[in-house]
Design an enzyme around this catalytic site. Sequence first.
Site, PDB file in Angstrom:
ATOM      1  N   ALA A  16       2.463  -2.516   3.967  1.00  0.00           N
ATOM      2  CA  ALA A  16       2.228  -1.580   5.064  1.00  0.00           C
ATOM      3  C   ALA A  16       1.605  -2.392   6.197  1.00  0.00           C
ATOM      4  O   ALA A  16       0.735  -3.232   5.934  1.00  0.00           O
ATOM      5  CB  ALA A  16       1.269  -0.488   4.611  1.00  0.00           C
TER       6      ALA A  16
ATOM      7  N   ASN B 167       1.424   2.398  11.474  1.00  0.00           N
ATOM      8  CA  ASN B 167       0.587   2.791  12.627  1.00  0.00           C
ATOM      9  C   ASN B 167       0.842   1.857  13.797  1.00  0.00           C
ATOM     10  O   ASN B 167       1.349   0.750  13.615  1.00  0.00           O
ATOM     11  CB  ASN B 167      -0.900   2.727  12.241  1.00  0.00           C
ATOM     12  CG  ASN B 167      -1.323   1.345  11.738  1.00  0.00           C
ATOM     13  OD1 ASN B 167      -0.977   0.958  10.617  1.00  0.00           O
ATOM     14  ND2 ASN B 167      -2.034   0.621  12.560  1.00  0.00           N
TER      15      ASN B 167
ATOM     16  N   TYR C 174      -9.904  -9.500   0.821  1.00  0.00           N
ATOM     17  CA  TYR C 174     -11.088  -8.684   1.161  1.00  0.00           C
ATOM     18  C   TYR C 174     -11.671  -7.971  -0.055  1.00  0.00           C
ATOM     19  O   TYR C 174     -12.792  -7.461  -0.005  1.00  0.00           O
ATOM     20  CB  TYR C 174     -10.779  -7.688   2.288  1.00  0.00           C
ATOM     21  CG  TYR C 174      -9.718  -6.658   1.968  1.00  0.00           C
ATOM     22  CD1 TYR C 174      -9.960  -5.591   1.106  1.00  0.00           C
ATOM     23  CD2 TYR C 174      -8.447  -6.749   2.548  1.00  0.00           C
ATOM     24  CE1 TYR C 174      -8.972  -4.661   0.812  1.00  0.00           C
ATOM     25  CE2 TYR C 174      -7.463  -5.821   2.261  1.00  0.00           C
ATOM     26  CZ  TYR C 174      -7.732  -4.778   1.398  1.00  0.00           C
ATOM     27  OH  TYR C 174      -6.769  -3.862   1.097  1.00  0.00           O
ATOM     28  N   GLU C 175     -10.905  -7.929  -1.162  1.00  0.00           N
ATOM     29  CA  GLU C 175     -11.459  -7.340  -2.393  1.00  0.00           C
ATOM     30  C   GLU C 175     -12.457  -8.284  -3.058  1.00  0.00           C
ATOM     31  O   GLU C 175     -13.110  -7.911  -4.031  1.00  0.00           O
ATOM     32  CB  GLU C 175     -10.320  -7.021  -3.385  1.00  0.00           C
ATOM     33  CG  GLU C 175      -9.367  -5.952  -2.883  1.00  0.00           C
ATOM     34  CD  GLU C 175      -8.171  -5.773  -3.819  1.00  0.00           C
ATOM     35  OE1 GLU C 175      -8.354  -5.168  -4.881  1.00  0.00           O
ATOM     36  OE2 GLU C 175      -7.068  -6.246  -3.470  1.00  0.00           O
TER      37      GLU C 175
ATOM     38  N   HIS D 233      -7.281   3.952   6.459  1.00  0.00           N
ATOM     39  CA  HIS D 233      -6.396   3.642   5.329  1.00  0.00           C
ATOM     40  C   HIS D 233      -5.651   4.886   4.833  1.00  0.00           C
ATOM     41  O   HIS D 233      -4.517   4.784   4.365  1.00  0.00           O
ATOM     42  CB  HIS D 233      -7.220   2.999   4.199  1.00  0.00           C
ATOM     43  CG  HIS D 233      -6.397   2.501   3.044  1.00  0.00           C
ATOM     44  ND1 HIS D 233      -5.345   1.621   3.188  1.00  0.00           N
ATOM     45  CD2 HIS D 233      -6.460   2.783   1.715  1.00  0.00           C
ATOM     46  CE1 HIS D 233      -4.797   1.373   2.001  1.00  0.00           C
ATOM     47  NE2 HIS D 233      -5.453   2.074   1.083  1.00  0.00           N
TER      48      HIS D 233
ATOM     49  N   HIS E 166      -2.933   1.133  -4.665  1.00  0.00           N
ATOM     50  CA  HIS E 166      -2.490  -0.033  -5.448  1.00  0.00           C
ATOM     51  C   HIS E 166      -2.828   0.246  -6.902  1.00  0.00           C
ATOM     52  O   HIS E 166      -3.960   0.047  -7.348  1.00  0.00           O
ATOM     53  CB  HIS E 166      -3.161  -1.316  -4.944  1.00  0.00           C
ATOM     54  CG  HIS E 166      -2.710  -1.725  -3.588  1.00  0.00           C
ATOM     55  ND1 HIS E 166      -1.675  -2.603  -3.381  1.00  0.00           N
ATOM     56  CD2 HIS E 166      -3.113  -1.311  -2.363  1.00  0.00           C
ATOM     57  CE1 HIS E 166      -1.475  -2.743  -2.084  1.00  0.00           C
ATOM     58  NE2 HIS E 166      -2.338  -1.966  -1.439  1.00  0.00           N
TER      59      HIS E 166
ATOM     60  N   SER F 209       0.820  -1.212   0.000  1.00  0.00           N
ATOM     61  CA  SER F 209       0.000   0.000   0.000  1.00  0.00           C
ATOM     62  C   SER F 209       0.851   1.257   0.000  1.00  0.00           C
ATOM     63  O   SER F 209       1.667   1.472   0.908  1.00  0.00           O
ATOM     64  CB  SER F 209      -0.895   0.033   1.247  1.00  0.00           C
ATOM     65  OG  SER F 209      -1.985  -0.815   1.074  1.00  0.00           O
TER      66      SER F 209
ATOM     67  N   HIS G 161      -5.912  -8.484  -2.604  1.00  0.00           N
ATOM     68  CA  HIS G 161      -6.223  -8.909  -1.237  1.00  0.00           C
ATOM     69  C   HIS G 161      -7.513  -9.729  -1.252  1.00  0.00           C
ATOM     70  O   HIS G 161      -8.396  -9.479  -2.088  1.00  0.00           O
ATOM     71  CB  HIS G 161      -6.431  -7.693  -0.325  1.00  0.00           C
ATOM     72  CG  HIS G 161      -5.319  -6.684  -0.372  1.00  0.00           C
ATOM     73  ND1 HIS G 161      -5.248  -5.715  -1.341  1.00  0.00           N
ATOM     74  CD2 HIS G 161      -4.233  -6.507   0.439  1.00  0.00           C
ATOM     75  CE1 HIS G 161      -4.173  -4.970  -1.138  1.00  0.00           C
ATOM     76  NE2 HIS G 161      -3.526  -5.430  -0.067  1.00  0.00           N
TER      77      HIS G 161
ATOM     78  N   MET H 223      -2.910  -7.294   6.013  1.00  0.00           N
ATOM     79  CA  MET H 223      -3.935  -8.108   5.342  1.00  0.00           C
ATOM     80  C   MET H 223      -3.413  -8.707   4.039  1.00  0.00           C
ATOM     81  O   MET H 223      -4.174  -8.888   3.081  1.00  0.00           O
ATOM     82  CB  MET H 223      -5.170  -7.233   5.064  1.00  0.00           C
ATOM     83  CG  MET H 223      -5.706  -6.522   6.295  1.00  0.00           C
ATOM     84  SD  MET H 223      -6.920  -5.258   5.857  1.00  0.00           S
ATOM     85  CE  MET H 223      -6.975  -4.296   7.386  1.00  0.00           C
ATOM     86  N   SER H 224      -2.109  -8.972   4.004  1.00  0.00           N
ATOM     87  CA  SER H 224      -1.525  -9.496   2.750  1.00  0.00           C
ATOM     88  C   SER H 224      -0.314 -10.368   3.071  1.00  0.00           C
ATOM     89  O   SER H 224      -0.134 -10.817   4.197  1.00  0.00           O
ATOM     90  CB  SER H 224      -1.093  -8.320   1.860  1.00  0.00           C
ATOM     91  OG  SER H 224       0.023  -7.661   2.423  1.00  0.00           O
TER      92      SER H 224
HETATM   93  O1  R1P Z   1      -0.549  -5.209   2.803  1.00  0.00           O
HETATM   94  P1  R1P Z   1      -0.671  -4.010   1.944  1.00  0.00           P
HETATM   95  O2  R1P Z   1      -1.142  -4.353   0.570  1.00  0.00           O
HETATM   96  O3  R1P Z   1       0.569  -3.161   1.936  1.00  0.00           O
HETATM   97  O4  R1P Z   1      -1.839  -3.098   2.556  1.00  0.00           O
HETATM   98  C1  R1P Z   1      -2.101  -2.878   3.929  1.00  0.00           C
HETATM   99  O5  R1P Z   1      -2.786  -1.630   3.987  1.00  0.00           O
HETATM  100  C2  R1P Z   1      -4.219  -1.855   3.891  1.00  0.00           C
HETATM  101  C3  R1P Z   1      -4.870  -1.236   5.098  1.00  0.00           C
HETATM  102  O6  R1P Z   1      -4.623   0.123   5.190  1.00  0.00           O
HETATM  103  C4  R1P Z   1      -4.411  -3.362   3.876  1.00  0.00           C
HETATM  104  O7  R1P Z   1      -4.605  -3.821   2.574  1.00  0.00           O
HETATM  105  C5  R1P Z   1      -3.124  -3.858   4.475  1.00  0.00           C
HETATM  106  O8  R1P Z   1      -2.829  -5.182   4.111  1.00  0.00           O
HETATM  107  O1  HPA Z   2      -3.124  -1.912  11.778  1.00  0.00           O
HETATM  108  C1  HPA Z   2      -3.251  -2.592  10.741  1.00  0.00           C
HETATM  109  N1  HPA Z   2      -3.972  -3.753  10.736  1.00  0.00           N
HETATM  110  C2  HPA Z   2      -4.122  -4.507   9.618  1.00  0.00           C
HETATM  111  N2  HPA Z   2      -3.606  -4.159   8.455  1.00  0.00           N
HETATM  112  C3  HPA Z   2      -2.883  -3.034   8.396  1.00  0.00           C
HETATM  113  N3  HPA Z   2      -2.250  -2.476   7.361  1.00  0.00           N
HETATM  114  C4  HPA Z   2      -1.668  -1.350   7.790  1.00  0.00           C
HETATM  115  N4  HPA Z   2      -1.913  -1.153   9.111  1.00  0.00           N
HETATM  116  C5  HPA Z   2      -2.683  -2.213   9.503  1.00  0.00           C
END
Ligand code: R1P
Ligand code: HPA
Length: 305
Positions: free
Chosen positions: A118, A245, A90-91, A259, A66, A35, A88, A221-222
């Site tokens: 991220a 964060n 969740y998409e 996000h 993305h 991200s 992802h 989430m990836s």
């Molecule tokens: O893992 P990437 O794709 O960097 O993205 C991260 O950022 C998003 C949440 O802000 C979620 O998709 C999390 O997995």
């Molecule tokens: O705090 C988080 N939780 C899950 N996914 C994330 N992606 C960026 N920050 C987070």
Amino acid sequence: MQAKENFSFEYCRETADWLQARTKQRPRIAIICGSGLGLLADSLKNQESFRYTDIPNFPHSTVTGHDGHLIFGELQGKLCVCMKGRFHMYEGYPLWKVTFPIRVFKLLGIEILLVTNAAGALAESFHIGDLMIIRDHINLLGLAGQNPLLGPNEERFGPRFPALSDAYDGKIRALAMEVARDLGYTSFVKEGVYCMVGGPNFESIAEARLLHLLGADAVGMSTAAEVVVARHCGLRVFGVSLITNQVTKEYDTQEHIDHHEVLEVSQRRASTLRMLLTELVGRLEWNSLSNSDPEDNQTAYQNGT
Ligand SMILES: O=P(O)(O)O[C@H]1O[C@H](CO)[C@@H](O)[C@H]1O
Ligand code: HPA
């Protein structure tokens, strides 16, 4: 359960053939930009870029941050292919589709996968803006039966029961630490365990506490599903999380992650991550990475050694 016909070797082959018919570049390194981390892809030289929407069988990016381009080009004189944007669960994509590009990479001749994301910090010692070299992962979805390798095994990619005890390549991690030292980054480059959750909601307080208790240092989430598929087909893997964060573990707080905040931090720190990875790619020498022969790597992997 995935539709079998869409999971076939031939389906991946079709995509790889389409790409190879359109570029003469034959990279050995693939990079997935997390991200807001697409800056890395922008620094490739002699770029040849393909929109995901034009590539046969490829999923489409739906998440802000993305971009949705597959970019071939040179980084530090080495040919790379870069996913500017990942997929992802969740998409709405099944995990086999989320990880589809990895098998295409394998067929393109990729040997090393560099994966970025991220992530939120669970470890108290981590700060916003830190880079966490992934030592290991907890694939929470996989433990709960949501695995990209579910269904009939495709032996041409790898074994039915892959070992994951060495998922994140020790030699590349050591090299990255060396790079971090040389760049003067040691105060904010850490090592830790990444936990993949399904999303798209961020964690509740009780969930955050649970993940921390389980041994996770950062959550996102990836990544873990991509790494499972990469290791199944014998790719060497290096992963790094940008800490965007702190994950709240206390009830009496007013903090609410969103996000936009994730993107703001990742874009702000993208150049630092780019520097680390660019230097790392420059120093990746196949000769000095033992078991760099994919055949050897796969054998060792299948034996769980
Ligand atoms: O893992 P990437 O794709 O960097 O993205 C991260 O950022 C998003 C949440 O802000 C979620 O998709 C999390 O997995
Ligand atoms: O705090 C988080 N939780 C899950 N996914 C994330 N992606 C960026 N920050 C987070």
